[in-house]
Design a protein around this motif. Structure first.
Motif, short mmCIF file in Angstrom:
data_model
loop_
_atom_site.label_atom_id
_atom_site.label_comp_id
_atom_site.label_asym_id
_atom_site.label_seq_id
_atom_site.Cartn_x
_atom_site.Cartn_y
_atom_site.Cartn_z
N ILE A 116 0.87 -1.23 0.03
CA ILE A 116 -0.02 0.16 -0.02
C ILE A 116 0.81 1.17 0.05
CG2 ILE A 116 -1.58 1.43 1.34
CD1 ILE A 116 -2.75 -1.42 2.41
N LYS A 117 1.87 1.10 0.75
CA LYS A 117 2.79 2.46 0.92
C LYS A 117 3.56 2.66 -0.18
CE LYS A 117 6.68 4.19 3.61
NZ LYS A 117 7.49 3.97 4.73
N GLU A 118 4.08 1.43 -0.98
CA GLU A 118 4.98 1.62 -1.94
C GLU A 118 3.91 2.11 -3.41
OE1 GLU A 118 7.51 -1.23 -5.29
OE2 GLU A 118 6.67 -2.18 -3.56
N PHE A 119 2.78 1.80 -3.59
CA PHE A 119 2.22 2.05 -4.63
C PHE A 119 1.36 3.41 -4.51
CE2 PHE A 119 1.70 -2.39 -5.33
CZ PHE A 119 1.77 -2.37 -6.93
N LYS A 120 1.15 3.80 -3.37
CA LYS A 120 0.87 5.24 -2.97
C LYS A 120 2.06 6.17 -3.23
CE LYS A 120 -1.41 8.34 0.52
NZ LYS A 120 -2.33 8.29 1.80
N ASN A 121 3.07 5.87 -3.12
CA ASN A 121 4.25 6.77 -3.09
C ASN A 121 4.67 6.72 -4.59
OD1 ASN A 121 4.96 7.23 -0.40
ND2 ASN A 121 6.50 5.66 -0.32
N LEU A 122 4.44 5.77 -5.33
CA LEU A 122 4.61 5.90 -6.69
C LEU A 122 3.33 6.57 -7.56
CD1 LEU A 122 5.97 4.87 -9.52
CD2 LEU A 122 4.53 2.79 -9.45
N ALA A 123 2.06 6.53 -6.97
CA ALA A 123 1.13 7.34 -7.56
C ALA A 123 1.27 8.80 -7.40
CB ALA A 123 -0.16 6.88 -6.92
N ILE A 124 1.92 9.25 -6.20
CA ILE A 124 2.11 10.39 -5.90
C ILE A 124 3.12 11.06 -6.92
CG2 ILE A 124 3.36 12.00 -4.03
CD1 ILE A 124 1.97 10.28 -1.91
N LYS A 125 4.27 10.30 -6.95
CA LYS A 125 5.33 10.46 -7.88
C LYS A 125 4.81 10.85 -9.39
CE LYS A 125 9.88 9.09 -9.57
NZ LYS A 125 10.72 7.85 -9.78
N LEU A 126 3.72 9.98 -9.94
CA LEU A 126 3.26 10.15 -11.23
C LEU A 126 2.18 11.22 -11.52
CD1 LEU A 126 3.03 6.45 -11.81
CD2 LEU A 126 4.83 7.78 -12.98
N LEU A 127 1.45 11.70 -10.31
CA LEU A 127 0.24 12.33 -10.29
C LEU A 127 0.74 13.79 -11.17
CD1 LEU A 127 -2.57 12.72 -9.25
CD2 LEU A 127 -1.43 13.95 -7.23
N ASP A 128 -0.04 14.16 -12.18
CA ASP A 128 -0.14 15.61 -12.82
C ASP A 128 -0.70 16.23 -11.58
OD1 ASP A 128 -0.79 17.60 -14.30
OD2 ASP A 128 -1.28 16.59 -16.04
N HIS A 129 0.17 17.31 -11.17
CA HIS A 129 -0.27 18.48 -10.22
C HIS A 129 -1.27 19.31 -10.96
CE1 HIS A 129 2.05 16.97 -6.77
NE2 HIS A 129 2.52 16.03 -7.46
N ASN A 130 -1.27 19.54 -11.99
CA ASN A 130 -1.94 20.74 -12.82
C ASN A 130 -3.37 20.36 -12.92
OD1 ASN A 130 0.19 22.61 -12.79
ND2 ASN A 130 0.85 21.48 -14.58
N GLN A 131 -3.57 19.02 -13.40
CA GLN A 131 -5.11 18.39 -13.46
C GLN A 131 -5.30 17.23 -12.56
OE1 GLN A 131 -4.79 18.55 -17.70
NE2 GLN A 131 -6.57 19.63 -17.58
N PRO A 132 -4.96 17.09 -11.28
CA PRO A 132 -5.06 15.87 -10.60
C PRO A 132 -6.37 15.21 -10.70
CG PRO A 132 -5.22 17.78 -9.10
CD PRO A 132 -4.72 18.20 -10.40
N ASP A 133 -7.64 15.86 -10.97
CA ASP A 133 -8.88 15.18 -11.12
C ASP A 133 -8.75 14.62 -12.45
OD1 ASP A 133 -8.65 17.71 -12.34
OD2 ASP A 133 -10.70 18.00 -12.20
#
Length: 243
Positions: free
Chosen positions: A51-68
């Motif tokens: 859970i921690k590993e996937f959440k960290n990867l998801a944060i890294k890949l997230l588009d901060h300009n259009q997160p939705d």
């Protein structure tokens, strides 16, 4: 949002992302599947490390300009394209970069550890006491739990037993031969002993015989046998004067 009753990580992230465009990843089953396959991650998704590993990867890949938009896109991609069984990888835009596709591990990922169902066992141990301070032990099979160790004979049930029920089960034992006896239960509430796949609810019944019993051994000698932990603890408490 997390302070609201009934709102967990997933719901809070979804509300924050879709309603307020907050830069937080929404990680559901579809996202776990997409990320585990593309990046070849075999850490179980239902354990804290995964859970921690996937959440960290998801944060890294997230588009901060259009997160939705990003969160909706990856969730939809998992629901429509990167499906659990037989996905059509020939039209997948990530085919060249997908570790699972290139290593032929599509069906293996994501990894989810199956929870082992704990089996509850109710053991009613027969603690024999003869006039000459002898008792009866039996050796467990050479395979399985407590392999080869010694314990009191026992009968099984679905829970607690009344004295009349215990007496009936006692008389069905192969070694029983019409003895005159008195019985009393040592513990009304079971002693719980947890094993990896089993939970033993142990009751100890003190059975005082008026006669001697074939194959019985001195209580002092019983302490010299290789006992499993549940037996040793009970005997050390109940027969501490023999130590």
């Amino acid at each position: 949002l997390l302070l609201l009753t009934g709102v967990g990580d997933y719901t809070a992230a979804a509300i924050a992302s879709f309603a307020f465009q907050e830069a937080v990843p929404v990680v559901d089953g579809n996202v776990y599947r997409v990320l585990s396959r593309i990046y070849g991650i075999s850490t179980p998704i239902n354990e804290s490390a995964g859970i921690k590993e996937f959440k960290n990867l998801a944060i890294k890949l997230l588009d901060h300009n259009q997160p939705d938009v990003y969160n909706q896109a990856i969730m939809e991609f998992g629901a429509i394209q990167c499906v659990p069984r037989n996905p059509d990888c020939t039209v997948c835009p990530f085919q060249n970069h997908c570790v699972a596709f290139n290593d032929q591990r599509i069906e293996e990922l994501p990894v989810k550890i199956k929870k082992v169902k704990i089996k509850n066992l109710h053991h009613h141990y027969i603690v024999i006491q003869t006039p000459k301070a002898k008792t009866l032990l039996q050796q467990r099979p050479q395979s399985g739990i407590w392999a080869g160790l010694f314990e009191f004979p026992f009968v099984e049930s679905d829970g607690a037993l009344l004295s009349v029920e215990f007496r009936e089960k006692l008389k069905q034992q192969d070694w029983w031969s019409g003895f005159r006896f008195r019985e009393s239960v040592y513990n009304q509430d079971p002693i719980i002993h947890k094993l990896s796949h089993r939970k033993i609810h142990a009751y100890f019944w003190i059975v005082e015989l008026d006669d001697e019993l074939k194959d019985s051994i001195d209580i002092k000698e019983a302490f010299q046998k290789p006992l499993h932990i549940l037996m040793h603890r009970f005997m050390s408490s109940f027969w501490n004067s023999y130590l």
